[in-house]
Design an enzyme around this catalytic site. Structure first.
Site, PDB file in Angstrom:
ATOM      1  N   LYS A  48       0.839  -1.203   0.000  1.00  0.00           N
ATOM      2  CA  LYS A  48       0.000   0.000   0.000  1.00  0.00           C
ATOM      3  C   LYS A  48       0.875   1.254   0.000  1.00  0.00           C
ATOM      4  CE  LYS A  48      -3.781  -2.468   2.150  1.00  0.00           C
ATOM      5  NZ  LYS A  48      -4.417  -2.951   3.377  1.00  0.00           N
ATOM      6  N   GLN A  61      -4.031  -1.180   9.503  1.00  0.00           N
ATOM      7  CA  GLN A  61      -4.060  -2.543   8.973  1.00  0.00           C
ATOM      8  C   GLN A  61      -4.690  -3.497   9.992  1.00  0.00           C
ATOM      9  OE1 GLN A  61      -3.012  -3.410   5.785  1.00  0.00           O
ATOM     10  NE2 GLN A  61      -3.934  -5.388   6.275  1.00  0.00           N
ATOM     11  N   ASP A 104     -10.804   3.521   4.358  1.00  0.00           N
ATOM     12  CA  ASP A 104     -11.275   2.134   4.315  1.00  0.00           C
ATOM     13  C   ASP A 104     -12.804   2.071   4.236  1.00  0.00           C
ATOM     14  OD1 ASP A 104      -9.481   0.044   4.138  1.00  0.00           O
ATOM     15  OD2 ASP A 104      -8.941   0.103   6.263  1.00  0.00           O
TER      16      ASP A 104
END
Ligand code: NDP
Length: 301
Positions: free
Chosen positions: A53, A97, A120
């Site tokens: 990412k 994460q 997200d």
């Protein structure tokens, strides 16, 4: 044999379109989108995901900030870091994460992220927008699946879609997105009585179960489009491991009309949608018009 839906190639093209937009807004508005990626602990898979990412954000010209906390970090330490990132004007999107170590509850962490930086799309407010058709951040994996589907079908109206799995990060938002596209949506889960029968009706089958090769080829409606979200590491028999999806690919490819492979299907789309959400977040935070990716890509939801 089914067409193979090449998510890796699609994501690579989308990354180029995003990089062009990032360059444009830097020149025109003096803004560089910034993504903060937070990793707690040293889970090997999570390390690979966060590295990818961060690297891809940089490759598209964004600023990326990696923050690592030890596996024994407290909830308070993580919340303080998020609080700093919320206030940091260089950071437009925050990604923590998952999974997190046991001592830190995910809800408190998601709750702490500013809604505008929730790239997200996991916050209840963004999930609510998704359900009522408002504008908010859309979770990356279902957004990527939808892009692949729209690139194949264009209009999805009237299609029978089956989503197998009802997690907050994949199954539920996927179902909401397909409903917004006027599909007739069924959501299956571990209490579903006759899964093969549900599969037999589905023009579009999305598998997000987390069990290797669980969906059998003979369950699939001939000609259906199969999107395999699953990422499962199995023993390859030669002392090594390999990744497989939730669908028995070798059998399904003989029945389906189109199918995503694992790896190289949904996975790359998840990361590129994170970049797209970060770009969108930067534009919103600086009152810049929404990114335009050109006609080659279906409009982001
Ligand atoms: P979860 O474990 O949170 O959810 C799994 C879902 O599958 C649950 O809703 C569960 O039902 C359902 N399920 C379990 N067993 C059955 C069964 N026998 N029949 C029907 N449904 C069943 O997983 P996630 O949604 O987080 O992830 C799913 C998969 O997708 C995993 O392999 C994960 O690694 C992968 N993934 C891939 C991503 C990518 O970028 N490609 C991103 C995110 C996830 P119930 O609710 O009743 O327990």
């Amino acid at each position: 044999m089914a067409d193979i839906i090449d998510g890796k190639a699609f994501a690579a093209n989308l990354r180029i379109a995003i990089a062009l937009q990032v360059a444009d807004i830097r020149v025109i508005y003096g803004v560089t989108p910034g993504l903060a990626v937070v990793l707690v602990g040293d889970d090997p898979a999570s390390q690979v995901y966060t590295r990818n990412k961060t690297r891809q954000a940089r490759e598209t010209g964004m600023a990326s900030f990696e923050h690592r906390l030890p596996a024994n970090a407290s909830r308070q330490q993580l919340l303080e870091l998020i609080n700093r990132l919320n206030k940091d004007a260089q950071v437009n999107g925050i990604l923590v994460q998952l999974p997190l170590p046991k001592q830190i509850d995910v809800e408190a962490v998601i709750d702490a992220i500013h809604p505008a930086k929730d790239v997200d799309g996991f916050k209840p407010v963004n999930m609510g927008h998704l359900l009522i058709g408002g504008e908010g951040m859309v979770p990356c994996t279902p957004q990527g699946c939808l892009m692949l589907l729209k690139s194949r079908f264009g209009d999805l109206s009237g299609q029978h879609a089956l989503v197998i799995g009802r997690s907050n990060i994949v199954g539920k938002p996927m179902a909401a997105l397909l409903l917004r596209e006027n599909c007739t949506v069924t959501v299956a889960h571990s209490h579903t009585r006759d899964l093969p029968e549900e599969c037999a009706r589905a023009d579009i089958l999305i598998a997000a179960v987390g069990q290797p090769r669980f969906i059998q080829g003979e369950w699939i409606k001939p000609g259906a489009t199969v999107i395999d979200v699953g990422i499962n590491r199995i023993d390859a028999g030669d002392g090594k491991t390999r990744l497989v999806g939730d669908v028995d690919f070798e059998a399904a490819v003989k029945v389906a009309g189109a199918i995503t492979p694992v790896p190289g299907g949904v996975g790359p789309m998840t990361i590129v949608c994170l970049l797209l959400n970060t770009l969108t977040a930067a534009c919103q935070q600086h009152s810049i018009p929404a990114p335009s990716l050109g006609g080659a890509f279906p409009k982001a939801p």
